[in-house]
Write an enzyme that holds these catalytic residues in place. Structure first.
Site, PDB file in Angstrom:
ATOM      1  N   ASN A 188       4.298  -0.042  -9.018  1.00 57.02           N
ATOM      2  CA  ASN A 188       2.972  -0.601  -8.740  1.00 57.02           C
ATOM      3  C   ASN A 188       2.135   0.499  -8.103  1.00 57.02           C
ATOM      4  O   ASN A 188       2.311   0.817  -6.930  1.00 57.02           O
ATOM      5  CB  ASN A 188       3.105  -1.807  -7.792  1.00 57.02           C
ATOM      6  CG  ASN A 188       1.752  -2.350  -7.370  1.00 57.02           C
ATOM      7  OD1 ASN A 188       0.735  -2.041  -7.983  1.00 57.02           O
ATOM      8  ND2 ASN A 188       1.734  -3.157  -6.316  1.00 57.02           N
ATOM      9  N   LYS A 209      -0.992   0.481  -7.488  1.00 58.17           N
ATOM     10  CA  LYS A 209      -2.128  -0.029  -6.702  1.00 58.17           C
ATOM     11  C   LYS A 209      -3.401   0.745  -7.091  1.00 58.17           C
ATOM     12  O   LYS A 209      -3.550   1.105  -8.254  1.00 58.17           O
ATOM     13  CB  LYS A 209      -1.827   0.056  -5.200  1.00 58.17           C
ATOM     14  CG  LYS A 209      -0.472  -0.545  -4.859  1.00 58.17           C
ATOM     15  CD  LYS A 209      -0.247  -0.697  -3.401  1.00 58.17           C
ATOM     16  CE  LYS A 209       1.178  -1.162  -3.168  1.00 58.17           C
ATOM     17  NZ  LYS A 209       1.424  -1.538  -1.796  1.00 58.17           N
ATOM     18  N   HIS A 230       0.525 -10.567  -5.763  1.00 57.00           N
ATOM     19  CA  HIS A 230       0.975  -9.536  -4.808  1.00 57.00           C
ATOM     20  C   HIS A 230       0.405  -9.892  -3.435  1.00 57.00           C
ATOM     21  O   HIS A 230      -0.708 -10.424  -3.333  1.00 57.00           O
ATOM     22  CB  HIS A 230       0.489  -8.161  -5.267  1.00 57.00           C
ATOM     23  CG  HIS A 230       1.089  -7.052  -4.459  1.00 57.00           C
ATOM     24  ND1 HIS A 230       0.604  -6.703  -3.217  1.00 57.00           N
ATOM     25  CD2 HIS A 230       2.149  -6.241  -4.704  1.00 57.00           C
ATOM     26  CE1 HIS A 230       1.352  -5.709  -2.738  1.00 57.00           C
ATOM     27  NE2 HIS A 230       2.292  -5.413  -3.624  1.00 57.00           N
ATOM     28  N   GLU A 281      -1.027  -8.216  -1.281  1.00 59.33           N
ATOM     29  CA  GLU A 281      -2.358  -7.653  -1.010  1.00 59.33           C
ATOM     30  C   GLU A 281      -3.449  -8.501  -1.668  1.00 59.33           C
ATOM     31  O   GLU A 281      -4.556  -8.607  -1.150  1.00 59.33           O
ATOM     32  CB  GLU A 281      -2.412  -6.194  -1.495  1.00 59.33           C
ATOM     33  CG  GLU A 281      -1.604  -5.296  -0.558  1.00 59.33           C
ATOM     34  CD  GLU A 281      -1.003  -4.060  -1.210  1.00 59.33           C
ATOM     35  OE1 GLU A 281      -1.413  -3.694  -2.318  1.00 59.33           O
ATOM     36  OE2 GLU A 281      -0.092  -3.476  -0.588  1.00 59.33           O
ATOM     37  N   GLU A 320       9.133  -9.808  -1.824  1.00 59.99           N
ATOM     38  CA  GLU A 320       8.517  -8.694  -1.106  1.00 59.99           C
ATOM     39  C   GLU A 320       8.120  -9.146   0.296  1.00 59.99           C
ATOM     40  O   GLU A 320       7.005  -9.667   0.494  1.00 59.99           O
ATOM     41  CB  GLU A 320       7.261  -8.218  -1.841  1.00 59.99           C
ATOM     42  CG  GLU A 320       7.532  -7.666  -3.216  1.00 59.99           C
ATOM     43  CD  GLU A 320       6.519  -6.582  -3.557  1.00 59.99           C
ATOM     44  OE1 GLU A 320       6.941  -5.457  -3.793  1.00 59.99           O
ATOM     45  OE2 GLU A 320       5.315  -6.865  -3.536  1.00 59.99           O
ATOM     46  N   GLY A 332       5.079  -0.840   2.406  1.00 60.90           N
ATOM     47  CA  GLY A 332       4.327   0.336   2.836  1.00 60.90           C
ATOM     48  C   GLY A 332       4.560   0.728   4.279  1.00 60.90           C
ATOM     49  O   GLY A 332       3.788   1.505   4.848  1.00 60.90           O
ATOM     50  N   SER A 368       9.192  -0.688   0.754  1.00 60.09           N
ATOM     51  CA  SER A 368       9.692   0.595   1.260  1.00 60.09           C
ATOM     52  C   SER A 368      10.989   1.049   0.583  1.00 60.09           C
ATOM     53  O   SER A 368      11.888   1.593   1.238  1.00 60.09           O
ATOM     54  CB  SER A 368       9.861   0.525   2.788  1.00 60.09           C
ATOM     55  OG  SER A 368       8.611   0.285   3.399  1.00 60.09           O
TER      56      SER A 368
HETATM   57  C1  PEP Z   1       4.461  -3.060  -3.072  1.00 59.66           C
HETATM   58  O1  PEP Z   1       3.322  -2.907  -2.678  1.00 59.66           O
HETATM   59  O2  PEP Z   1       4.712  -3.894  -3.949  1.00 59.66           O
HETATM   60  C2  PEP Z   1       5.512  -2.232  -2.485  1.00 59.66           C
HETATM   61  C3  PEP Z   1       6.747  -2.596  -2.643  1.00 59.66           C
HETATM   62  O3  PEP Z   1       5.082  -1.122  -1.791  1.00 59.66           O
HETATM   63  P1  PEP Z   1       6.028  -0.025  -1.066  1.00 59.66           P
HETATM   64  O4  PEP Z   1       7.142   0.313  -2.021  1.00 59.66           O
HETATM   65  O5  PEP Z   1       5.117   1.122  -0.813  1.00 59.66           O
HETATM   66  O6  PEP Z   1       6.542  -0.669   0.183  1.00 59.66           O
END
Ligand code: PEP
Length: 257
Positions: free
Chosen positions: A9, A11, A95, A97, A169, A175, A214
């Site tokens: 992803n 973003k 998601h 976000e 998630e 992040g 992460s």
């Molecule tokens: C995400 O935004 O779906 C995600 C998993 O981000 P990150 O791997 O940066 O934590």
């Protein structure tokens, strides 16, 4: 047997030329990997070009979001028909976000899920608790509300159901460099599978459950190695081609070991 799935992803990152350069390099790096499915979800602006570039590779394309209508007066939106027309196979729905910054709730996400199914796109439905909810031991309630809220009452054909993807998630792990423990993730994935099984019986055996938050090349197998987990949704570690290739190679190696 569910095929392991790793979804990048991106973003709101990468210009068109950066996206093209990444895909050219990645397809060389992973040309020999055939035991996992690799999906890239770039910004909309790169989808058409990457659709051409990925045609003869093992890389599949996904979108990060979409509207639920086929067309109409919805300024700034992209429809499922437009995505399908480009050869996009997957679409991320809900998601955290989008839930947080764009107020997407279960009612709206259910429409998006229905649209994905209707247009033959495979939805990757994201669910996960935030830190306050986790601290209040609300994780399972939150997951249940988000999962059933986006799915219950939809008329989902058996084929579409089998292909669906869920991503667990935890918001606090995204992040932050602070991933969840593999053991916790395994428990939540088991809970999600039991919810699906209760409502939809064996028609959901093919549903793949991913972990996101992460993930890095050196911790990925802690998650993909857990029973019931079928891959990962990767944000930050998918932006650098060497890092993402290393992550894919780690999963592929673990799968063939
Ligand atoms: C995400 O935004 O779906 C995600 C998993 O981000 P990150 O791997 O940066 O934590």
């Amino acid at each position: 047997m569910r095929k392991t799935l790793i979804v990048a992803n991106w973003k709101m990152h990468k210009t068109l030329s950066e996206a093209e350069e990444f895909v050219k390099r990645l397809s060389g790096e992973i040309a020999d990997i055939n035991n996992i499915e690799t999906v890239i979800c770039p910004p909309f602006t790169s989808l058409a070009s990457l659709a051409v570039l990925t045609e003869k590779t093992t890389i599949l394309l996904g979108a990060q979001n979409m509207h639920w209508q086929k067309e109409g007066a919805f300024t700034g939106e992209i429809s499922p028909l437009m995505l399908r027309d480009l050869g996009v196979k997957y679409v991320i729905i809900g998601h955290s976000e989008r839930r947080l910054y764009f107020n997407e709730n279960s009612r709206l996400l259910k429409r998006k899920m229905a649209a994905a199914f209707n247009y033959g796109l495979v939805p990757i439905l994201c669910v996960g608790e935030n830190w306050e909810q986790r601290s209040a031991r609300e994780t399972e309630n939150v997951i249940k509300e988000q999962l059933l809220g986006a799915l219950e009452g939809l008329d989902i054909g058996k084929d579409a159901m089998q292909k669906m993807v869920l991503a667990y998630e935890p918001v606090w792990a995204i992040g932050t460099g602070n991933p969840a423990q593999g053991s916790e993730v395994g428990v939540v994935a088991g809970f999600m599978r039991s919810l699906l099984q209760e409502r939809w019986g064996d028609s959901c055996q093919g549903v793949r459950i991913l972990y996101g938050g992460s993930v890095k090349p050196d911790n990925i197998v802690e998650f993909t190695g857990k029973a019931g987990m079928d891959g990962a949704l990767v944000g930050g570690s998918s932006l650098d081609v060497k890092t993402f290739a290393a992550l894919l190679k780690a999963v592929s190696g673990e799968r063939s070991a």
